[in-house]
Design a protein around this motif. Structure first.
Motif, PDB file in Angstrom:
ATOM      1  N   UNK A  40      -3.995   1.821  -0.984  1.00  0.00           N
ATOM      2  CA  UNK A  40      -5.067   1.107  -0.276  1.00  0.00           C
ATOM      3  C   UNK A  40      -4.470  -0.006   0.574  1.00  0.00           C
ATOM      4  N   UNK A  41      -4.769   0.017   1.873  1.00  0.00           N
ATOM      5  CA  UNK A  41      -4.363  -1.056   2.765  1.00  0.00           C
ATOM      6  C   UNK A  41      -5.590  -1.776   3.291  1.00  0.00           C
ATOM      7  N   UNK A  49       1.812  -5.168   0.915  1.00  0.00           N
ATOM      8  CA  UNK A  49       0.814  -4.835   1.929  1.00  0.00           C
ATOM      9  C   UNK A  49      -0.125  -3.690   1.531  1.00  0.00           C
ATOM     10  N   UNK A  50       0.097  -3.085   0.395  1.00  0.00           N
ATOM     11  CA  UNK A  50      -0.796  -2.008  -0.057  1.00  0.00           C
ATOM     12  C   UNK A  50      -0.663  -1.866  -1.570  1.00  0.00           C
ATOM     13  N   UNK A  51      -1.714  -1.339  -2.182  1.00  0.00           N
ATOM     14  CA  UNK A  51      -1.700  -1.083  -3.621  1.00  0.00           C
ATOM     15  C   UNK A  51      -1.915   0.405  -3.859  1.00  0.00           C
ATOM     16  N   UNK A  52      -1.166   1.006  -4.775  1.00  0.00           N
ATOM     17  CA  UNK A  52      -1.190   2.465  -4.937  1.00  0.00           C
ATOM     18  C   UNK A  52      -2.405   2.994  -5.687  1.00  0.00           C
ATOM     19  N   UNK A  53      -2.877   4.140  -5.255  1.00  0.00           N
ATOM     20  CA  UNK A  53      -3.893   4.875  -6.001  1.00  0.00           C
ATOM     21  C   UNK A  53      -3.207   5.851  -6.941  1.00  0.00           C
ATOM     22  N   UNK A  71      -9.891   0.145  -7.936  1.00  0.00           N
ATOM     23  CA  UNK A  71      -9.491   1.535  -7.706  1.00  0.00           C
ATOM     24  C   UNK A  71      -8.035   1.795  -8.101  1.00  0.00           C
ATOM     25  N   UNK A  72      -7.231   0.736  -8.211  1.00  0.00           N
ATOM     26  CA  UNK A  72      -5.827   0.889  -8.605  1.00  0.00           C
ATOM     27  C   UNK A  72      -5.565   0.377 -10.023  1.00  0.00           C
TER      28      UNK A  72
END
Length: 410
Positions: free
Chosen positions: A276-277, A104-108, A295-296
């Motif tokens: 990022x969600x 559900x989200x990708x890390x910065x 961005x990731x």
């Protein structure tokens, strides 16, 4: 998005390096951490679609996913083979997945926690840092390194109230002392032996060998103390190493890095990531994913390395980052220790007993923000000598029971 330095660098680089290539305009709203959490929670809850993408942490991800506020990313990941989801470090992946196993989200960037100490001061005093220190050993070292006459405390620990300030390192101490905020059935456990012993230890260590004005000291204050030679040790986020080793830092090359101290567990470092969600109601999912993916990405890390410097790369999320020669050189002092800390962090089992939620330095429910604030205020008063730790935890237990009761009935 949160207005931290690495995010602001992203904002500066986006138009020239993302929009120019893709034609996708990105409009940023940057806010301080507390404000961005409120703004994102409000907008995603209303499903207004004002924001297509927002920075959320691993604290919010699973709750937002459960509420249906986030769009699952698995289909985008499958189609975007260049993204390299398998390169994302497993603890980070787990912390950004829902109870259904979907992403559900990708890390910065990602971080854990470790102990930072002055190697030169230890040599001068004839002290030796154990390879895998216990908190009991750290307390003894803090006592010997404490030199108030020379303006140096034995250790710096956050004493500033707040669920994301004092409560974060405190909770890792609670975990390794055998305590927990709640057992798996949502029974509050703040007055049990493990939690009580950890709180007494933490409060006592800060009072006896900690920095001046400890209840006004948060992350930024301890970082400043360490840089200015006012503390011999500091237990906190792995992200603190970068500024300590940056060009111009008065302590560059003088800091050693040891694992988060333990007592009853094999490791005790926390796990945190800004990620990022994608809002479920976005009308531009493809463009949103394209930005998130960039961005990731490894590509963005390379861009930061070239344009700003490899020590400023938003690391701690990808396995491959730690193997890059440029990053290895820039992070020679702390890179291996950071990688090890993140790799050993297990949000599924941070202590000696099973928990009702995923998380290490927090309890993964929205009510923890208020509860963590309350408990840290009570323990801050104990540091000030205004009440005993026992009294602080007795009052805190009552508040924790209220939170637990909301989930026991579900």
């Amino acid at each position: 998005m949160v207005d931290n330095p690495q995010m602001l660098e992203l904002k500066k680089l986006t138009a020239q390096h993302f929009t120019k290539r893709t034609g996708i305009d990105v409009h940023f709203t940057t806010l301080p951490e507390n404000e961005v959490r409120k703004e994102v929670h409000s907008d995603f809850a209303l499903r207004s679609g004002r924001y297509d993408v927002a920075t959320i942490s691993n604290f919010e991800t699973r709750d937002f996913a459960r509420r249906g506020w986030l769009r699952p990313l698995d289909s985008f990941i499958t189609k975007d083979r260049s993204f390299g989801q398998s390169d994302i470090m497993l603890p980070i992946q787990l912390s950004l997945s829902g109870a259904d196993g979907k992403v559900y989200a990708e890390p910065f960037y990602g971080e854990s926690s470790f102990l930072m100490y002055r190697k030169d001061v230890f040599r001068e005093l004839g002290l030796e840092m154990p390879e895998k220190p216990t908190w009991s050993q750290i307390a003894a070292l803090a006592e010997r390194a404490d030199r108030p006459g020379k303006g140096m405390s034995g250790i710096c620990l956050r004493g500033l109230p707040g669920w994301g300030e004092m409560a974060a390192p405190l909770t890792t101490v609670v975990n390794t002392f055998g305590g927990t905020w709640f057992d798996r059935d949502w029974n509050a456990r703040l007055t049990d032996n493990g939690f009580t012993e950890a709180a007494r230890f933490y409060v006592g260590l800060v009072r006896e060998h900690g920095q001046e004005n400890p209840t006004k000291s948060g992350y930024a204050d301890c970082l400043r103390n360490m840089k200015n030679g006012k503390s011999a040790m500091w237990y906190d986020a792995t992200a603190g190493a970068g500024p300590l080793e940056a060009d111009g830092s008065p302590v560059k090359g003088k800091i050693g890095y040891a694992p988060a101290p333990i007592e009853e567990t094999r490791s005790s470092g926390w796990l945190y990531t800004w990620a990022w969600g994608m809002q479920k109601s976005t009308e531009q999912p493809r463009s949103a994913w394209e930005f998130m993916s960039w961005a990731s990405s490894k590509e963005y890390e390379s861009l930061v390395g070239r344009e700003i410097g490899w020590e400023n790369v938003p690391a701690g999320k990808r396995e491959s980052t730690f193997d890059r020669p440029q990053y290895k050189r820039a992070a020679a002092a702390f890179g291996d220790a950071t990688e090890k800390a993140i790799r050993e962090a297990d949000p599924r089992r941070p202590g000696v007993q099973k928990r009702p939620t995923l998380g290490i330095q927090f309890v993964g429910v929205p009510e923890f923000t208020g509860l963590g604030d309350h408990v840290s205020r009570e323990l801050s008063a104990a540091i000030e000598g205004e009440q005993s730790v026992t009294a602080a935890l007795r009052k805190s237990q009552r508040e924790a029971r209220k939170v637990g009761a909301r989930y026991e009935r579900r």
